[in-house]
Write a protein that holds these residues in place. Structure first.
Motif, PDB file in Angstrom:
ATOM      1  N   ASN A 139       0.837  -1.188   0.000  1.00 33.17           N
ATOM      2  CA  ASN A 139       0.000   0.000   0.000  1.00 33.17           C
ATOM      3  C   ASN A 139       0.876   1.243   0.000  1.00 33.17           C
ATOM      4  N   MET A 140       0.469   2.236  -0.774  1.00 33.33           N
ATOM      5  CA  MET A 140       1.221   3.482  -0.804  1.00 33.33           C
ATOM      6  C   MET A 140       0.668   4.408   0.262  1.00 33.33           C
ATOM      7  N   ALA A 141       1.413   4.540   1.348  1.00 33.63           N
ATOM      8  CA  ALA A 141       1.033   5.443   2.425  1.00 33.63           C
ATOM      9  C   ALA A 141       1.757   6.774   2.203  1.00 33.63           C
ATOM     10  N   SER A 142       2.247   7.383   3.264  1.00 36.58           N
ATOM     11  CA  SER A 142       2.894   8.685   3.144  1.00 36.58           C
ATOM     12  C   SER A 142       3.541   9.025   4.480  1.00 36.58           C
ATOM     13  N   ILE A 143       4.480   9.968   4.447  1.00 38.95           N
ATOM     14  CA  ILE A 143       4.973  10.491   5.714  1.00 38.95           C
ATOM     15  C   ILE A 143       3.827  11.104   6.524  1.00 38.95           C
ATOM     16  N   ALA A 144       2.771  11.527   5.818  1.00 41.28           N
ATOM     17  CA  ALA A 144       1.593  12.092   6.496  1.00 41.28           C
ATOM     18  C   ALA A 144       0.858  11.050   7.322  1.00 41.28           C
ATOM     19  N   CYS A 180       2.031  -8.156   3.659  1.00 41.23           N
ATOM     20  CA  CYS A 180       1.491  -6.825   3.391  1.00 41.23           C
ATOM     21  C   CYS A 180       2.362  -5.780   4.070  1.00 41.23           C
ATOM     22  N   ASN A 181       2.900  -4.865   3.278  1.00 42.04           N
ATOM     23  CA  ASN A 181       3.710  -3.764   3.780  1.00 42.04           C
ATOM     24  C   ASN A 181       3.253  -2.464   3.129  1.00 42.04           C
ATOM     25  N   CYS A 182       3.760  -1.353   3.624  1.00 41.56           N
ATOM     26  CA  CYS A 182       3.451  -0.085   2.962  1.00 41.56           C
ATOM     27  C   CYS A 182       4.708   0.764   2.837  1.00 41.56           C
ATOM     28  N   ILE A 183       4.650   1.659   1.871  1.00 43.63           N
ATOM     29  CA  ILE A 183       5.737   2.586   1.582  1.00 43.63           C
ATOM     30  C   ILE A 183       5.233   3.994   1.871  1.00 43.63           C
ATOM     31  N   SER A 184       6.048   4.786   2.561  1.00 44.51           N
ATOM     32  CA  SER A 184       5.660   6.149   2.934  1.00 44.51           C
ATOM     33  C   SER A 184       6.649   7.160   2.361  1.00 44.51           C
ATOM     34  N   PRO A 185       6.373   7.656   1.168  1.00 46.58           N
ATOM     35  CA  PRO A 185       7.268   8.665   0.594  1.00 46.58           C
ATOM     36  C   PRO A 185       7.051  10.038   1.222  1.00 46.58           C
ATOM     37  N   ALA A 186       8.118  10.837   1.199  1.00 45.07           N
ATOM     38  CA  ALA A 186       7.986  12.278   1.400  1.00 45.07           C
ATOM     39  C   ALA A 186       7.710  12.872   0.015  1.00 45.07           C
ATOM     40  N   GLU A 238      13.427 -12.021  -1.938  1.00 43.03           N
ATOM     41  CA  GLU A 238      14.469 -11.600  -1.008  1.00 43.03           C
ATOM     42  C   GLU A 238      13.878 -10.901   0.224  1.00 43.03           C
ATOM     43  N   ALA A 239      12.627 -10.442   0.110  1.00 37.75           N
ATOM     44  CA  ALA A 239      11.962  -9.778   1.237  1.00 37.75           C
ATOM     45  C   ALA A 239      10.940 -10.693   1.906  1.00 37.75           C
ATOM     46  N   SER A 240      11.116 -11.986   1.779  1.00 41.08           N
ATOM     47  CA  SER A 240      10.104 -12.938   2.243  1.00 41.08           C
ATOM     48  C   SER A 240       9.917 -12.952   3.755  1.00 41.08           C
ATOM     49  N   PHE A 241      10.840 -12.352   4.509  1.00 37.22           N
ATOM     50  CA  PHE A 241      10.734 -12.314   5.973  1.00 37.22           C
ATOM     51  C   PHE A 241      10.144 -10.985   6.461  1.00 37.22           C
ATOM     52  N   ILE A 242       9.666 -10.163   5.531  1.00 33.58           N
ATOM     53  CA  ILE A 242       9.200  -8.821   5.880  1.00 33.58           C
ATOM     54  C   ILE A 242       7.693  -8.715   5.664  1.00 33.58           C
ATOM     55  N   THR A 243       6.961  -8.400   6.716  1.00 34.16           N
ATOM     56  CA  THR A 243       5.532  -8.135   6.601  1.00 34.16           C
ATOM     57  C   THR A 243       5.086  -7.248   7.751  1.00 34.16           C
ATOM     58  N   GLY A 244       3.975  -6.517   7.533  1.00 35.07           N
ATOM     59  CA  GLY A 244       3.426  -5.660   8.569  1.00 35.07           C
ATOM     60  C   GLY A 244       4.308  -4.489   8.926  1.00 35.07           C
ATOM     61  N   THR A 245       5.002  -3.934   7.938  1.00 38.25           N
ATOM     62  CA  THR A 245       5.987  -2.886   8.207  1.00 38.25           C
ATOM     63  C   THR A 245       5.786  -1.697   7.273  1.00 38.25           C
ATOM     64  N   ASP A 246       5.997  -0.508   7.820  1.00 34.44           N
ATOM     65  CA  ASP A 246       5.964   0.725   7.033  1.00 34.44           C
ATOM     66  C   ASP A 246       7.388   1.118   6.682  1.00 34.44           C
ATOM     67  N   PHE A 247       7.615   1.467   5.427  1.00 28.91           N
ATOM     68  CA  PHE A 247       8.949   1.836   4.952  1.00 28.91           C
ATOM     69  C   PHE A 247       8.962   3.289   4.498  1.00 28.91           C
ATOM     70  N   PRO A 248       9.381   4.214   5.379  1.00 30.99           N
ATOM     71  CA  PRO A 248       9.534   5.605   4.939  1.00 30.99           C
ATOM     72  C   PRO A 248      10.658   5.713   3.907  1.00 30.99           C
ATOM     73  N   ILE A 249      10.422   6.506   2.884  1.00 32.92           N
ATOM     74  CA  ILE A 249      11.462   6.861   1.920  1.00 32.92           C
ATOM     75  C   ILE A 249      11.354   8.367   1.764  1.00 32.92           C
ATOM     76  N   ASP A 250      12.094   9.072   2.646  1.00 35.08           N
ATOM     77  CA  ASP A 250      11.726  10.447   2.947  1.00 35.08           C
ATOM     78  C   ASP A 250      12.887  11.416   3.074  1.00 35.08           C
ATOM     79  N   GLY A 251      14.066  11.018   2.677  1.00 34.24           N
ATOM     80  CA  GLY A 251      15.209  11.936   2.781  1.00 34.24           C
ATOM     81  C   GLY A 251      15.462  12.416   4.200  1.00 34.24           C
ATOM     82  N   GLY A 252      15.056  11.624   5.180  1.00 34.06           N
ATOM     83  CA  GLY A 252      15.274  11.979   6.572  1.00 34.06           C
ATOM     84  C   GLY A 252      14.167  12.807   7.203  1.00 34.06           C
ATOM     85  N   PHE A 253      13.046  12.986   6.503  1.00 37.95           N
ATOM     86  CA  PHE A 253      12.012  13.917   6.954  1.00 37.95           C
ATOM     87  C   PHE A 253      11.459  13.568   8.336  1.00 37.95           C
TER      88      PHE A 253
END
Length: 258
Positions: A139-144, A180-186, A238-253
């Motif tokens: 799911n595409m989340a957000s820093i928000a 199921c994971n999500c990505i949180s861009p800035a 390669e990410a088969s051990f990863i679930t239920g996690t939010d991944f910020p990609i935010d330049g340190g925001f």
């Protein structure tokens, strides 16, 4: 080959432009058969052509993620043809305003796309993934979703829902082989940003672009390809051990501001 998606079928909503386009092309480049669900099929067809010119495989489906009947029909058709291995809930809309200047109609519109649209696609896809005992949902989340932003009331509400839906789905279906994971861009430099600056700051686009870029501690906006590369990793074995996690990609925001 690391991060191979050979023989995988992926659905990308809003996959015709911006971050969705980068994700569609990246997954196809690693061997996935990418199904682009879009309202604007013209953009999607351009993305499909670019994928095919690079030797990949893609299909376009006109679909409004707000309409559950349409979503179920399209996803069932894809599943019958090739199964579903990956779902990327990327389609979304932005909104600017605090609670006082957010009309009910605007709140409903943001909710219908950013929350109900995500729910509809998960609702339609999970039974097919359960049957295979395997599947990846991003799911595409957000820093928000995680921090307060000025004048982003409705948008923050919707992206907070995307984050918590991620946790719920990951928990409920962990024994069915579904991650199921999500990505949180800035801020990410997409055509939407250019359009926003042109419409709201005519003649000052370069100045405002730099100002927005500097809100990230790293000093620039993200690139759609950077988000796509993170999505690729999370989709891969390669990410088969990863679930239920939010991944910020935010330049340190989130961690470095203030």
């Amino acid at each position: 080959m690391k991060f191979s998606l050979k023989n995988k079928t992926a659905i990308v909503t809003g996959g015709g432009s911006g971050i969705g386009k980068a994700i569609s092309k990246t997954l196809a480049g690693q061997g996935a058969y990418v199904h682009i669900l879009e309202l604007n099929v013209d953009n999607a067809e351009v993305t499909k052509s670019e994928i095919e010119s690079d030797g990949g495989k893609a299909a376009v489906h006109q679909c409004n993620v707000v309409n559950q009947t349409d979503v179920v029909e399209v996803i069932n058709k894809i599943a019958e043809e090739s199964g579903i291995d990956i779902l990327i809930n990327n389609a979304g809309i932005a909104h600017i305003g605090n609670v006082e200047n957010t009309p009910e109609a605007d709140l409903d519109r943001v909710y219908s796309v950013n929350v109900k649209g995500v729910y509809n696609c998960i609702f339609a896809s999970v039974p097919h993934m359960k049957a295979k005992k395997n599947g990846v949902i991003i799911n595409m989340a957000s820093i928000a979703s995680s921090v307060g932003l000025n004048d982003r009331f409705a948008y923050s509400m919707s992206k907070g829902a995307a984050l918590t839906m991620t946790y719920s789905v990951a928990k409920d279906y962990i024994n069915d082989g579904i991650r199921c994971n999500c990505i949180s861009p800035a801020r990410v430099h997409t055509p939407f940003v250019d359009g926003f600056l042109k419409n709201n700051y005519p003649g000052r686009e370069a100045e405002m672009f730099e100002k927005l870029s500097q809100t990230q501690p790293i000093g620039r906006m993200g690139k759609p390809q950077e988000v796509a590369d993170l999505a690729l990793f999370l989709c891969s074995d390669e990410a088969s051990f990863i679930t239920g996690t939010d991944f910020p990609i935010d330049g340190g925001f989130i961690k470095l501001n203030g």
